[in-house]
Enzyme design. Structure first.
Site, short mmCIF file in Angstrom:
data_model
loop_
_atom_site.label_atom_id
_atom_site.label_comp_id
_atom_site.label_asym_id
_atom_site.label_seq_id
_atom_site.Cartn_x
_atom_site.Cartn_y
_atom_site.Cartn_z
N ARG A 268 12.89 21.43 64.22
CA ARG A 268 14.17 21.10 63.62
C ARG A 268 15.13 22.24 63.69
O ARG A 268 14.72 23.40 63.62
CB ARG A 268 13.97 20.68 62.17
CG ARG A 268 13.80 19.17 62.10
CD ARG A 268 13.00 18.65 60.99
NE ARG A 268 12.29 19.67 60.31
CZ ARG A 268 12.40 19.87 59.01
NH1 ARG A 268 13.22 19.14 58.31
NH2 ARG A 268 11.68 20.80 58.45
N SER B 89 5.50 28.51 62.25
CA SER B 89 4.38 28.25 61.34
C SER B 89 3.01 28.41 61.99
O SER B 89 2.25 27.44 62.16
CB SER B 89 4.55 26.87 60.74
OG SER B 89 5.80 26.83 60.11
N ASP C 197 6.17 28.66 57.38
CA ASP C 197 6.68 27.52 56.60
C ASP C 197 6.32 27.63 55.11
O ASP C 197 7.07 27.18 54.24
CB ASP C 197 6.24 26.16 57.17
CG ASP C 197 4.75 26.05 57.45
OD1 ASP C 197 4.01 27.02 57.20
OD2 ASP C 197 4.32 24.97 57.93
C1 GLC Z 1 -1.40 26.35 60.29
C2 GLC Z 1 -0.69 27.65 60.62
C3 GLC Z 1 0.05 28.18 59.42
C4 GLC Z 1 0.96 27.12 58.86
C5 GLC Z 1 0.16 25.85 58.56
C6 GLC Z 1 1.04 24.73 58.04
O1 GLC Z 1 -2.39 26.60 59.35
O2 GLC Z 1 -1.62 28.60 61.09
O3 GLC Z 1 0.80 29.33 59.76
O4 GLC Z 1 1.56 27.58 57.69
O5 GLC Z 1 -0.47 25.41 59.74
O6 GLC Z 1 2.05 24.40 58.94
#
Ligand code: GLC
Length: 492
Positions: free
Chosen positions: A101, A174, A228
């Site tokens: 996004r 993330s 995130d």
């Molecule tokens: C995975 C990633 C992590 C992220 C999570 C949720 O665990 O390694 O960084 O926060 O997914 O998206």
């Protein structure tokens, strides 16, 4: 009856209508389900042990770099969360699931969000894993979508259209990143459905910034690189000062929380950037990597792990998050189809296709309240080409969804309790209000999951302490949070 059971469909035919089944078929299927129920059990003692083991890994992860090989406890360099006084237009880019996004957010200084424009772009599968999945291709794709969005927003973002003002961008990325400052960090490894090998070890902001320059985005800089969970924590605390932690329950799962700097032994010689006055630091736990002998796992989890993009890693995430729940249920159904003809017998083409059943499918079946479980029948037909199941078989499918989702929700609750214990919250006599901000489709859209997680929290914390604990949906926390952190760390 025995004769009927032998009438398996010829291999070239589509799945047979399982109009009738022998009692031994039913027994065999029931055994698969009861074995699953036993293996997925999460009694209070197990949850307590999981929470304690989580705290142990968190402690080890804070003690030294690499102190826990499971829970990385990443220092995020976010030592000040937005306080509501931020003003101006900020951009955000949110990469982590199957869509990414781009957002523009205008903050007017009064604590709210005056304007928010967002665009969601699906990431072509070939850019996430496989031969085309190179760092250059991925970042090029992202930067080009960002450039288009910025061009459309031109003139509305306070720039006046002259291209003079330096625009600021918060980048939510993330995945586990070894952060080197608030706006730089190297990818440790991919998780979830991504496997872009040449990006591992690379500074993801430098890669993004290079792609942005290529697409003419010279007057835009990345002011913050965040996970995130950190974005969700920032959003949560923007709206509620008592927010102490944030959890993502979506494609993947993870948590971040506010830690006091003196509890972070691996910060013994803090980098210069950390000259903060708050004495706190947001820690991205990367709890998806958690593993413990107390985790209840099954043959299905082992098979899923072995066939995944990251075998042996992200064990906790694979038991909990949205990317995987559908596939666990599919594997159980596949097992039943090899033991009985309740699901149509021999033809298992679709049942052997990974990820053909998604977590939203599981959620729809689990919530089916029609008297004849018509939604279950439709999903089985549409997704797996299984037709004509008996009501009893459909009830069994719902039970499988329930077992898998319940294990997930209860384990997620145990993780949250682990974090609360770690920061001394939620104990008997703690009068403080504690808010945990949560984002992610699993939590937002799967009501039975959410209810189970909340009731498990109450079970673990006790009614009184649970009454001071608030689990709050921080809708789009991860995207909005990037803009908020970019604002808090604005360089202009
Ligand atoms: C995975 C990633 C992590 C992220 C999570 C949720 O665990 O390694 O960084 O926060 O997914 O998206």
């Amino acid at each position: 009856m025995a004769a009927l059971a032998k009438k398996r469909p010829a291999r070239h035919r589509t799945r047979a209508t399982p109009s009738s089944s022998s009692s031994s078929d039913v027994e065999a299927a029931k055994r698969v389900v009861s074995d699953l129920r036993d293996a997925c059990a999460t009694p209070a003692t197990t949850l307590d042990a999981v929470a304690a083991a989580m705290v142990g890994e968190m402690d080890a992860g804070l003690a030294a770099e690499g102190g826990s090989s499971k829970v990385k406890m990443i220092v995020t360099f976010v030592d000040a969360l937005p306080n509501g006084g931020e003003e101006g237009s900020f951009y955000a880019l949110d990469l982590g699931g199957t869509n990414f996004r781009v957002l523009r957010v205008r903050l007017a200084g009064g604590g709210g969000v005056a304007e928010r424009v967002a665009r969601e772009v699906p990431i072509p599968h070939r850019l996430m894993s496989g031969d085309d999945a190179t760092s250059e291709n991925l970042f090029d794709f992202i930067a080009s979508a960002l450039a288009e969005f910025v061009a459309d927003e031109e003139g509305r973002d306070g720039d006046g259209g002259d291209g003079e003002r330096m625009r600021e961008l918060g980048f939510t990325f993330s995945f586990p990143v070894r952060q080197t400052s608030i706006a730089s960090g190297k990818l440790i490894r991919w998780t979830k459905a991504f496997a872009v090998d040449d990006a591992v070890g690379e500074d993801v902001v430098a890669a993004l910034q290079a792609a942005m320059s290529k697409h003419g985005l010279h007057n835009m800089r990345v002011s913050a690189l965040i996970n995130d969970t950190v974005g969700t924590l920032a959003t949560g605390s923007y709206y509620d000062d008592d927010t102490v932690a944030a959890v993502i329950l979506g494609t993947g799962t993870n948590a971040a929380y506010i830690e006091s700097t003196n509890a972070i032994a691996k910060l013994s010689s803090p980098p210069a950037e950390l000259g903060n006055s708050s004495n706190t630091m947001v820690i991205n736990t990367e709890w998806g990597g958690f593993d413990s002998p107390f985790l209840p796992t099954t043959e299905y989890d082992q098979a899923l792990d072995a066939e995944s993009l990251n075998p042996g890693e992200q064990t906790y995430e694979k038991l909990i998050s949205g990317l995987y729940l559908g596939d666990i249920v599919r594997r159980v159904l596949l097992k039943i189809s090899t033991k009985s003809s309740l699901l149509g017998g021999g033809d298992t083409d679709l049942l052997t296709t990974r990820f053909v059943l998604t977590t939203p499918d599981v959620s729809s079946m689990h919530h089916d309240e029609t008297p004849d479980l018509a939604i279950v029948a439709d999903k089985l037909a549409e997704k797996l080409n299984i037709r004509g199941t008996s009501l009893e078989t459909r009830r069994m499918v719902v039970e499988i969804c329930d077992i898998v989702a319940t294990r997930s929700a209860r384990l997620a609750a145990a993780g949250i309790v682990g974090i609360l214990r770690k920061i001394g919250r939620g104990g008997a006599g703690d009068e403080r209000r504690s808010v945990v901000a949560v984002d992610g489709g699993l939590f937002e859209h799967y009501a039975k999951f959410r209810q189970c997680m909340e009731s498990t929290l109450e079970e673990m914390l006790g009614e009184e302490a649970a009454a001071r604990m608030f689990i709050k949906l921080a809708n789009d926390g991860s995207g909005l949070g990037a803009a908020l952190v970019a604002a808090a760390y604005s360089q202009s």
